[in-house]
Design a protein around this motif. Structure first.
Motif, PDB file in Angstrom:
ATOM      1  N   GLY A 102       0.812  -1.216   0.000  1.00  0.00           N
ATOM      2  CA  GLY A 102       0.000   0.000   0.000  1.00  0.00           C
ATOM      3  C   GLY A 102       0.841   1.259   0.000  1.00  0.00           C
ATOM      4  O   GLY A 102       0.559   2.216  -0.741  1.00  0.00           O
ATOM      5  N   VAL A 103       1.899   1.287   0.820  1.00  0.00           N
ATOM      6  CA  VAL A 103       2.775   2.458   0.853  1.00  0.00           C
ATOM      7  C   VAL A 103       3.477   2.652  -0.476  1.00  0.00           C
ATOM      8  O   VAL A 103       3.592   3.773  -1.002  1.00  0.00           O
ATOM      9  CB  VAL A 103       3.786   2.311   2.004  1.00  0.00           C
ATOM     10  N   ASP A 104       3.965   1.563  -1.086  1.00  0.00           N
ATOM     11  CA  ASP A 104       4.641   1.672  -2.382  1.00  0.00           C
ATOM     12  C   ASP A 104       3.691   2.176  -3.464  1.00  0.00           C
ATOM     13  O   ASP A 104       4.077   2.970  -4.333  1.00  0.00           O
ATOM     14  CB  ASP A 104       5.214   0.313  -2.784  1.00  0.00           C
ATOM     15  N   ALA A 105       2.444   1.700  -3.409  1.00  0.00           N
ATOM     16  CA  ALA A 105       1.480   2.149  -4.415  1.00  0.00           C
ATOM     17  C   ALA A 105       1.172   3.637  -4.273  1.00  0.00           C
ATOM     18  O   ALA A 105       1.072   4.367  -5.273  1.00  0.00           O
ATOM     19  CB  ALA A 105       0.194   1.329  -4.293  1.00  0.00           C
ATOM     20  N   VAL A 106       1.045   4.105  -3.035  1.00  0.00           N
ATOM     21  CA  VAL A 106       0.768   5.528  -2.830  1.00  0.00           C
ATOM     22  C   VAL A 106       1.973   6.381  -3.245  1.00  0.00           C
ATOM     23  O   VAL A 106       1.823   7.423  -3.891  1.00  0.00           O
ATOM     24  CB  VAL A 106       0.397   5.773  -1.355  1.00  0.00           C
ATOM     25  N   GLN A 107       3.178   5.932  -2.902  1.00  0.00           N
ATOM     26  CA  GLN A 107       4.368   6.701  -3.261  1.00  0.00           C
ATOM     27  C   GLN A 107       4.587   6.735  -4.773  1.00  0.00           C
ATOM     28  O   GLN A 107       5.091   7.727  -5.307  1.00  0.00           O
ATOM     29  CB  GLN A 107       5.596   6.111  -2.569  1.00  0.00           C
ATOM     30  N   GLY A 108       4.225   5.664  -5.466  1.00  0.00           N
ATOM     31  CA  GLY A 108       4.432   5.626  -6.915  1.00  0.00           C
ATOM     32  C   GLY A 108       3.207   5.978  -7.711  1.00  0.00           C
ATOM     33  O   GLY A 108       3.161   5.703  -8.922  1.00  0.00           O
ATOM     34  N   LEU A 109       2.218   6.603  -7.071  1.00  0.00           N
ATOM     35  CA  LEU A 109       0.968   6.892  -7.774  1.00  0.00           C
ATOM     36  C   LEU A 109       1.180   7.877  -8.924  1.00  0.00           C
ATOM     37  O   LEU A 109       0.565   7.742  -9.991  1.00  0.00           O
ATOM     38  CB  LEU A 109      -0.058   7.446  -6.784  1.00  0.00           C
ATOM     39  N   ALA A 110       2.042   8.859  -8.735  1.00  0.00           N
ATOM     40  CA  ALA A 110       2.288   9.837  -9.806  1.00  0.00           C
ATOM     41  C   ALA A 110       2.870   9.151 -11.041  1.00  0.00           C
ATOM     42  O   ALA A 110       2.434   9.409 -12.182  1.00  0.00           O
ATOM     43  CB  ALA A 110       3.229  10.927  -9.306  1.00  0.00           C
ATOM     44  N   GLU A 111       3.856   8.272 -10.852  1.00  0.00           N
ATOM     45  CA  GLU A 111       4.437   7.556 -11.983  1.00  0.00           C
ATOM     46  C   GLU A 111       3.429   6.617 -12.628  1.00  0.00           C
ATOM     47  O   GLU A 111       3.381   6.472 -13.862  1.00  0.00           O
ATOM     48  CB  GLU A 111       5.677   6.770 -11.530  1.00  0.00           C
ATOM     49  N   LEU A 112       2.615   5.947 -11.810  1.00  0.00           N
ATOM     50  CA  LEU A 112       1.616   5.057 -12.370  1.00  0.00           C
ATOM     51  C   LEU A 112       0.612   5.825 -13.225  1.00  0.00           C
ATOM     52  O   LEU A 112       0.207   5.351 -14.311  1.00  0.00           O
ATOM     53  CB  LEU A 112       0.885   4.331 -11.241  1.00  0.00           C
ATOM     54  N   ARG A 113       0.213   6.989 -12.769  1.00  0.00           N
ATOM     55  CA  ARG A 113      -0.711   7.783 -13.571  1.00  0.00           C
ATOM     56  C   ARG A 113      -0.036   8.310 -14.840  1.00  0.00           C
ATOM     57  O   ARG A 113      -0.654   8.369 -15.911  1.00  0.00           O
ATOM     58  CB  ARG A 113      -1.242   8.943 -12.727  1.00  0.00           C
ATOM     59  N   ALA A 114       1.226   8.693 -14.712  1.00  0.00           N
ATOM     60  CA  ALA A 114       1.945   9.233 -15.881  1.00  0.00           C
ATOM     61  C   ALA A 114       2.059   8.183 -16.994  1.00  0.00           C
ATOM     62  O   ALA A 114       1.984   8.526 -18.186  1.00  0.00           O
ATOM     63  CB  ALA A 114       3.336   9.714 -15.475  1.00  0.00           C
ATOM     64  N   TYR A 115       2.226   6.925 -16.619  1.00  0.00           N
ATOM     65  CA  TYR A 115       2.362   5.857 -17.621  1.00  0.00           C
ATOM     66  C   TYR A 115       1.058   5.092 -17.836  1.00  0.00           C
ATOM     67  O   TYR A 115       1.079   4.031 -18.464  1.00  0.00           O
ATOM     68  CB  TYR A 115       3.451   4.876 -17.188  1.00  0.00           C
ATOM     69  N   ALA A 116      -0.046   5.643 -17.313  1.00  0.00           N
ATOM     70  CA  ALA A 116      -1.377   5.050 -17.494  1.00  0.00           C
ATOM     71  C   ALA A 116      -1.397   3.578 -17.052  1.00  0.00           C
ATOM     72  O   ALA A 116      -1.969   2.714 -17.712  1.00  0.00           O
ATOM     73  CB  ALA A 116      -1.835   5.154 -18.961  1.00  0.00           C
ATOM     74  N   ALA A 117      -0.741   3.308 -15.930  1.00  0.00           N
ATOM     75  CA  ALA A 117      -0.641   1.933 -15.419  1.00  0.00           C
ATOM     76  C   ALA A 117      -1.385   1.757 -14.099  1.00  0.00           C
ATOM     77  O   ALA A 117      -1.111   0.809 -13.369  1.00  0.00           O
ATOM     78  CB  ALA A 117       0.829   1.557 -15.246  1.00  0.00           C
ATOM     79  N   THR A 118      -2.305   2.683 -13.803  1.00  0.00           N
ATOM     80  CA  THR A 118      -2.996   2.609 -12.522  1.00  0.00           C
ATOM     81  C   THR A 118      -3.824   1.336 -12.415  1.00  0.00           C
ATOM     82  O   THR A 118      -3.783   0.639 -11.382  1.00  0.00           O
ATOM     83  CB  THR A 118      -3.904   3.832 -12.338  1.00  0.00           C
ATOM     84  N   ALA A 119      -4.569   0.992 -13.440  1.00  0.00           N
ATOM     85  CA  ALA A 119      -5.426  -0.202 -13.384  1.00  0.00           C
ATOM     86  C   ALA A 119      -4.589  -1.464 -13.263  1.00  0.00           C
ATOM     87  O   ALA A 119      -4.916  -2.386 -12.531  1.00  0.00           O
ATOM     88  CB  ALA A 119      -6.303  -0.258 -14.618  1.00  0.00           C
ATOM     89  N   ARG A 120      -3.473  -1.507 -14.007  1.00  0.00           N
ATOM     90  CA  ARG A 120      -2.642  -2.700 -13.963  1.00  0.00           C
ATOM     91  C   ARG A 120      -1.969  -2.872 -12.612  1.00  0.00           C
ATOM     92  O   ARG A 120      -1.869  -3.954 -12.084  1.00  0.00           O
ATOM     93  CB  ARG A 120      -1.562  -2.610 -15.059  1.00  0.00           C
TER      94      ARG A 120
END
Length: 220
Positions: free
Chosen positions: A202-220
């Protein structure tokens, strides 16, 4: 047991508050027993008197019912207040001890620790210790004292009933906790084993949320 030593040292200055909270809890349990016993007797006596056409005094028993009801509410509230105050003071002292232990560590050693691991040690472990006294130790001590008083009263009034009730309570007080411990121990160990990994994800997902959104990988 070694992990509990800091918590026990933090609880040591709160001995008087913990003793007062336990005494209030015993008073609350005794008031609940008195309320159930007296109200049941009053209802039964009223029904028997009504069937037989006899008179029964209601003033003193009804006064006792009100007394036990009010005392149970008051002592329960005060017990929660005193116990939580003592445990929160101990946890504040324990968190200070934890920060003093972590602060002098070299940056290289701190860097090897994941933030989720630090978060888990500062929150989850201490929260588990929070419930140790409030949900296990305190209620157990109060239950033992209350049952001792109840069995002693029954032995004075009706010895055979006192021996029977005391034997049943002793057997239940030993057998049921052992059975519950055996049934819940594997699940508790599984929770302790998997909770840090879940918190870390959970902490890793929150910290990397900006990168996940930038690469459109949030759902994955």
């Amino acid at each position: 047991m070694r992990e509990l030593l800091p918590f026990l040292r933090a609880l040591r200055p709160e001995r008087r508050r913990l003793a007062l909270g336990t005494a209030l809890l015993v008073a609350s349990l005794l008031s609940a027993i008195g309320l159930l016993g007296l109200s049941g007797w009053l209802i039964t006596a009223t029904a028997v008197a009504g069937l037989g056409g006899a008179a029964v005094e209601l003033y003193r028993p009804s006064t006792g019912v009100r007394f036990f009801a009010l005392s149970r509410t008051a002592t329960r509230y005060l017990e929660r207040l005193v116990h939580h105050d003592a445990v929160l003071r101990a946890l504040a002292r324990l968190r200070g001890w934890l920060f003093r232990a972590v602060a002098p560590l070299p940056l290289a050693q701190l860097g090897r620790m994941r933030r989720s691991e630090l978060l888990n040690r500062m929150t989850a472990d201490i929260e588990a210790l929070d419930g140790l006294y409030l949900r296990v130790v305190g209620p157990t001590l109060a239950a033992v004292a209350t049952l001792a008083v109840t069995v002693a009263a029954l032995l004075a009034l009706a010895p055979p009933v006192g021996y029977a009730v005391g034997g049943l309570l002793a057997a239940g007080g030993v057998a049921l906790p052992l059975w519950a411990w055996r049934q819940g121990s594997p699940h508790g160990e599984a929770v302790d084993r998997h909770l840090p990994a879940l918190r870390g994800a959970g902490v890793d997902a929150v910290q990397g949320l900006a990168e996940l959104r930038a690469y459109a990988a949030t759902a994955r």
